[in-house]
Every structure is written in structure tokens, then in C-alpha cells.
Scaffold this active site. Structure first.
Site, PDB file in Angstrom:
ATOM      1  N   ASP A 137       0.840  -1.195   0.000  1.00  0.00           N
ATOM      2  CA  ASP A 137       0.000   0.000   0.000  1.00  0.00           C
ATOM      3  C   ASP A 137       0.874   1.243   0.000  1.00  0.00           C
ATOM      4  O   ASP A 137       1.960   1.246   0.585  1.00  0.00           O
ATOM      5  CB  ASP A 137      -0.906   0.024   1.236  1.00  0.00           C
ATOM      6  CG  ASP A 137      -2.156  -0.815   1.030  1.00  0.00           C
ATOM      7  OD1 ASP A 137      -2.589  -0.943  -0.130  1.00  0.00           O
ATOM      8  OD2 ASP A 137      -2.682  -1.343   2.014  1.00  0.00           O
TER       9      ASP A 137
ATOM     10  N   THR B  64     -14.027  25.819   8.738  1.00  0.00           N
ATOM     11  CA  THR B  64     -13.496  26.951   7.960  1.00  0.00           C
ATOM     12  C   THR B  64     -12.390  26.531   6.999  1.00  0.00           C
ATOM     13  O   THR B  64     -12.114  27.201   6.022  1.00  0.00           O
ATOM     14  CB  THR B  64     -12.934  28.022   8.898  1.00  0.00           C
ATOM     15  OG1 THR B  64     -11.832  27.471   9.643  1.00  0.00           O
ATOM     16  CG2 THR B  64     -14.006  28.505   9.870  1.00  0.00           C
TER      17      THR B  64
END
Length: 697
Positions: free
Chosen positions: A310, A385
Site C-alpha cells: 500500500d 473553515t
């Protein structure tokens, strides 16, 4: 029946001592009882070579009793020592797992579990839990059995299993849901569904495997045993037919001499060390906190042709890190670095910390003096945000300054709300970083009431771990092809694969893609290894020849693989391959040595047997041994002592350096083939001198 809930004290962490190549007297003394038990013919039957030696030792003992002599008793004693040294080798190898098993058993204390029954809980002994039972475990309590977290999240101390003191997070609904009995919950509360009954837990299997009680012969060991048995039968027939020839030639041989000849000619060295080599190979894995479910898996690791790895967390660090600062047109590098540092001071994410490291290393910007931040208001990073920053008040004729850093869309929107704009050049930079697989963070500032402006872009990238290219080069030298598996788009995957130095890339990979790739490679006659931790990895782990499941992963993944990494470090797959190759090389090297040293013993014994009847055979006495009896006794003594001399090498393993198969074969023949011929010539001659000096010839 309800009982009082008892909180167990922390268990001493399971620490595996470093492997050593030397054998201490204490180790040998501890292994001796097991070695003596190993003399049971029923146990030696599985090792035909050593069974023949034991039969020979018993036969010479009878002969020594019937016709006593110093020579007969010496041969008998050293044949028995040959068998004892063989069983001692296996006992020492198994003994190295005893301490590990003892520390693991410390985790198996009887605890009280709070079993969920309907809408209430009942306190029951942990030994009474069955598969499917649901228990509640809170901070300070020991997890009563293996299972999966089905509710909650908690910090768990797994040091009793892994030896690592740092706690790990276990939570429901993900690939970190599996928990092990005997570990301790440090915080919060979890609900666990039991997946293994008492006596069949993960720790139980570990104990059985490290002690060697469940170790079965691997296919290679079986094949080698067949070869050794065949050689033993051939030499047995040769020795049996030798006596009629000796009688016909007028030089009949004592039966005790014929037995000594047989024992010295059959491959006793590898026959004595074969089991110890296999046990030591599994032991080396355990010492690296890898549990192999069978010796077959260790051998398969040594024959692996393809490695599936991976990308995230294996080839790369997993956390994106700041790699570069790209200023907007007309903006100075120093200004961008200053703003990047200010806007990252309240960003506690790994990415934010990496920005501070980058500006410190590249621009020498260190911690800000307290005077620079008087009255400043830090704006921490928030997922809502997607920005962080700082608001600096006006002071000494300097206007107020607002600095922001964050996702391109979020910062661009903030700039526009102040009347500013980002510009086409910045947008092009953002697109280029995104296309290359990186992550762009935009830095902007607003001075006083002026519109905000973009100062530049921070390039975040998933950094390839240091030394990975060198490790892949080493694997390539072994003839192993590496394939990076990632869910990234092909462009990103190709860029990271090229940087890491892998041979191939599987991009946008799904579980089905991994399984299909493994099957294609296996259909081409190749052995495949891979690591995984999730339930979606289970089919591929089961299909792979070497499937390494992470201990932090799901129960399904651990059940599917044939190895479990207790440290949950996917890069350890590379070490596993090296250990597997070391096991195969060690077995091959000692087999070569064993067969080769029979040649030297041939030159020691046969001339001594027939030199009286055939003086011409004296030319074969190249070692110039003192007498026929000293020659035979010296060969028997050497045959026994070489087992002890090679035992540390069998336990430690032959040092493996990445090279081609032809280079390995050449080194094997030169070092262990030629060495196997030379060592007995030297050893038998030295023993002959000692035997002569002691007046035993």
C-alpha cells in the site's frame, strides 16, 4: 453467578530479547532435560537419520558390553553424544520460545467480564465467555477476550502483547476495531463482541507457536527429509555389502567399525540441525513481533516473487508534509515564509507542524519573540473553515495584519470577501499541484482596511519514507518485483511510484482489483505477498501466498492472513521476505556443508579400514592419521562436535545479502561446499593428534 469485579494490575510488557549467536552455559543446561527426553525413539522416528544413529549407538553399546575395550566404549559414547547433540539443538531452539510464552501467559489471568444480557449486565468469569457474547469494558479494566469493538472508542494498552508502551486507539466501525484479550483499556468505554472462545484466543495461538508445539514440517522440510532418508538407505546398503567384500579380501571388519562408518557417511549434520533451523526461522520473526501461523508461510516468504505494498503508511509517511513554498508574482520568498509561519502557529495538524519545520529549515525562521505577538489573536484550524491564521493588531504606525492559510477554495473566498482577488497565476499553480497528486494550501494577508492579497501557495505532498528506494533496489536484486497499490489517480500514483522506485503501480485500486492482480500473478507461476488490515483486504490476504495482517486491523483480516504483525507496521513485509530468504539459505548452506564433509570422513575411515589388507590404500591417507583406530575414532568425534559448532549458525541464520540466484549458489558452493570439505580434514587431524597424545590410539 455474579462475582465482584476485580481490576487487574498492569501486566509487565512483553519484551523479546535480542537474538544472540552465542550459547551460554545456562541456555545449554536449561535445554538438556528436553534433549534427554528427545532420545525417545518414538520422537526420533520423525528424523530417520538420527534414528539410525541412535540405533547404531545402542548396538555399539551392546557390543562394548560383550567385548569391552577403550576403543569400543569411546565409539559408543561419542555416538550417543551425537544423538544428544542433535536433540539438544532442537531443544535449544525451542527453549528460546519458552520465555516469550511465559510472558504471554501472564496476560491470561482470569478476569471478570460484564456480559450484556438483554438490557442489563451480569458479571461472569472470562473463561465462560463464548463466541458472540457482548461485554462492556471501561477504563482501568482488562479486556476479557478477543473480539471486535461494536460501540465506542477507547485508548488501549497493548504492551503485554506487542512490547510497545504507547497506547493505541480502538474504535467501532473501522479497520481498527479488533481487540486482544489481556490488554487493558486506559480511557473511555467500549462494547466488545467476543470472537474467540477461551483456549483458542490470539494469545493461546501465540504461546503454542512460539513454543513450537504446533509447528509442523513444511513441504521443503518434508522433501529434504525424503532426500536424507534416501541417502541413509543408500549408505546403509553400501555398508552392509562392504562386510562380505572385506571377508573375501581377507580383511574382515569389526561390527563397531562398520557402524562408525555408516554414521560418519550419512548426512548427520543437517539431519541433526534441520528442525532447529526451522524453529529458529520462526523465532526470528517472533523477535520482530511477527506471528507466523505456520512454517510454510515463512518459507513462502523466502520464495516470494511479487510484493504488493500500500502507498499510504507503507511507502509514504501517510501524513502530508510541506515540501515547497511557491510565491505569487511580485511576492518575496521571505514574506511568504513569514506569513506561512504566522498562519501555522495555531494549526495543530501534522500538515501545519510541517509548515513550521519547512520555514525553519529553509529560511531559518524560528520561534517568534513574545514582543512580536503582543495582542495577537490566533485563529486555530477548523474543519468547518478549513483555515488557520493570526490577527495582529496595529502598533507603532504599523497597520493591523490578518494572515490566513488553508484550502485554496476557502482562502480564495476569504480574499474575495475583502475585495481582493487571487489571480490567474496562483490558480494555475494550485491546479498544477493538484494534478501532480499534491495538496495546495494558499497563504493570504490583509493589511489594515486594504483588500486582501494572495502571497503564494504551500505545496503539501505525501512524502516517500527515507531509504525506500534503496530497499526496493535491494528487492530488485533479489529478483522480487514490487507493486504499489493506491486509490490515487493514475497520474499521482505514477509520480509517487517513480519517486519511490517501485516496479509497477496499481492506481484507483479496489479490493476486487487487488484480488484480480494476485490471481493473475499466481497464474503466471509467481508467489505473491501483501499486507492489509481491513475487512476489505481479507479476500486478497487469503489469496496471497504470504498475507501479513496488521494487529490493529479487523478480526476478518487477521483470520485471512497467515502472518500477523503485532506492531502493525506494513513496511515490515520487506523484513519478513528477508527472514524467509535467510531461512532457505541457511538450510541450503548447512545441507551443502553436511554432504561435503562426508567426503573428508570417507578419506579418514575407508583407508584406515583396509590399509592392512591393501597397503596401496595408504596413499588415500592424506591426513597422515596415526592408526586405523585413531582415524575411525577421530572421525566419529568430529562428526559429533561439528553439530555443536554449527548450532549457533543454525540459530542465528546465515547472513543474507541481496544478490542474484547464481551469485548465491556460487557463494554457497565456495563457502559451505569447499568449507565442508576442508573443515573435516583440519578437525579430524587435530582430534587425531589429541587422541594419540592421550594414548587412546
Amino acid at each position: 453467578m455474579s462475582t465482584t469485579l476485580v481490576k487487574q494490575p498492569p501486566v509487565t510488557p512483553h519484551k523479546v530479547p535480542a537474538a544472540t549467536s552465542t550459547l551460554s552455559p545456562r541456555q545449554l543446561a536449561a535445554a538438556l532435560p528436553g534433549a534427554l527426553r528427545g532420545l525417545d525413539p518414538r520422537r526420533l522416528w520423525d528424523s530417520p537419520v538420527m534414528f539410525v544413529v541412535e540405533v547404531g549407538a545402542a548396538f555399539t553399546t551392546v557390543l562394548a558390553i560383550l567385548e569391552p575395550s577403550a576403543f569400543a566404549w569411546s565409539i559408543s559414547v561419542w555416538l550417543w553424544l551425537t544423538v544428544v547433540f542433535a536433540t539438544l539443538a532442537e531443544s535449544v531452539a525451542e527453549g528460546r520460545g519458552k520465555a516469550q510464552a511465559a510472558s504471554l501467559r501472564a496476560t491470561q489471568r482470569e478476569t471478570t467480564a460484564r456480559k450484556v444480557v438483554g438490557s442489563s449486565t451480569t458479571e461472569v468469569p472470562s473463561s465462560s465467555l463464548r463466541v458472540g457474547d457482548v461485554v462492556i469494558v471501561v477504563a482501568g479494566e482488562t479486556i476479557p477476550g478477543d473480539g471486535d469493538v461494536i460501540e465506542g472508542v477507547a485508548s488501549v494498552d497493548e504492551s503485554a502483547i506487542t512490547g510497545e508502551s504507547a497506547p493505541v486507539i480502538r474504535e467501532s466501525g473501522g479497520d481498527r476495531s479488533a481487540v486482544t484479550g489481556g490488554t487493558v483499556v486506559l480511557s473511555d468505554r467500549i462494547v466488545v463482541r467476543i470472537t474467540a472462545p477461551a483456549g483458542q484466543t490470539f494469545v493461546d495461538r501465540m504461546i503454542a507457536l512460539v513454543e513450537g508445539s504446533e509447528r509442523q514440517k513444511t513441504p521443503n522440510e518434508v522433501a529434504l527429509n525424503v532426500l536424507l532418508t534416501t541417502l541413509t538407505i543408500v549408505f546403509l546398503l553400501a555398508v552392509v555389502t562392504l562386510q562380505p567384500f572385506a571377508v573375501y579380501s581377507g580383511a574382515p571388519q569389526q561390527l563397531i567399525v562398520l557402524v562408525a562408518l555408516l554414521v560418519c557417511l550419512i548426512p548427520t549434520t543437517i539431519g541433526a540441525l534441520l528442525s532447529a533451523i526451522g524453529i529458529a526461522g520462526m523465532d526470528r520473526l517472533v523477535r520482530r513481533n511477527v506471528l507466523a501461523m505456520s512454517g510454510r508461510a515463512v518459507e513462502a516468504a523466502g520464495d516470494v516473487d511479487v510484493l504488493l505494498l500500500d502507498k499510504t503508511g507503507t511507502i509514504t509517511l501517510g501524513n502530508r508534509q510541506a515540501a515547497d513554498l511557491l510565491p505569487a508574482p511580485g511576492i518575496d520568498d521571505a514574506l511568504l515564509a513569514d506569513a506561512a509561519q504566522l498562519s501555522s502557529m495555531a494549526d495543530e495538524t501534522p500538515e501545519g507542524r510541517s509548515v513550521l519545520v519547512l520555514v525553519k529549515e529553509r529560511f531559518g525562521l524560528r520561534e517568534r519573540p513574545e514582543g512580536d505577538l503582543v495582542g495577537a489573536e490566533l485563529v486555530p484550524f477548523q474543519a468547518r473553515t478549513r483555515m488557520s491564521g493570526v490577527d495582529l493588531p496595529a502598533a507603532s504606525g504599523r497597520p493591523s495584519r490578518l494572515v490566513r492559510k488553508g484550502a485554496a477554495a476557502a482562502v480564495t473566498h476569504w480574499v474575495r470577501t475583502t475585495g481582493g482577488h487571487s489571480g490567474a497565476d496562483v490558480a494555475a499553480t494550485v491546479d498544477a499541484i493538484s494534478a501532480s497528486g499534491g495538496t495546495p494550501l494558499v497563504v493570504a494577508e490583509q493589511l489594515g482596511d486594504q483588500p486582501a492579497r494572495v502571497l503564494g501557495v504551500i505545496h503539501l505532498k505525501d512524502v516517500v519514507k527515507e531509504g525506500m528506494r534503496e530497499r526496493f533496489d535491494a528487492l530488485r536484486a533479489m529478483g522480487i518485483r514490487t507493486v504499489m497499490v493506491t486509490g490515487d489517480n493514475p497520474l499521482t500514483a505514477k509520480a509517487i511510484g517513480a519517486e519511490a522506485g517501485v516496479d509497477d503501480v496499481l492506481a484507483e485500486a479496489t479490493p476486487e482489483d487487488k484480488l484480480a492482480l494476485i490471481r493473475r500473478e499466481q497464474e503466471g507461476g509467481r508467489l505473491v505477498a501483501m499486507a492489509g488490515d481491513g475487512t476489505n483486504d481479507a479476500p486478497a490476504l487469503a489469496q496471497a501466498d504470504v498475507g501479513v495482517a496488521m494487529n490493529t486491523g479487523t478480526t476478518a483480516a487477521k483470520e485471512a492472513g497467515n502472518m500477523v504483525d503485532l506492531d502493525s507496521n506494513p513496511t515490515k513485509l520487506l523484513e519478513i521476505v528477508e527472514i524467509g530468504k535467510q531461512l532457505l539459505i541457511t538450510r541450503g548452506a548447512l545441507t551443502t556443508f553436511s554432504v561435503a564433509n562426508d567426503v573428508a570422513k570417507y578419506f579418514a575411515i575407508l583407508p584406515a579400514m583396509f590399509v592392512v589388507a591393501f597397503p596401496q590404500l595408504g596413499v588415500l591417507n592424506v591426513m597422515h592419521l596415526t592408526s586405523p583406530q585413531s582415524a575411525i575414532l577421530s572421525a566419529v568425534v568430529f562428526n559429533a562436535l561439528i553439530i555443536v559448532a554449527l548450532l549457533p549458525l543454525a540459530l542465528r541464520g546465515v547472513r543474507y545479502t541481496p544478490s542474484s540466484a547464481s551469485a548465491l549458489l556460487r557463494r554457497n558452493l565456495l563457502v559451505y561446499g569447499l568449507g565442508g570439505v576442508i573443515a573435516p580434514f583440519v578437525g579430524i587431524k587435530l582430534i587425531d593428534l589429541l587422541v594419540t597424545a592421550l594414548g587412546m590410539s
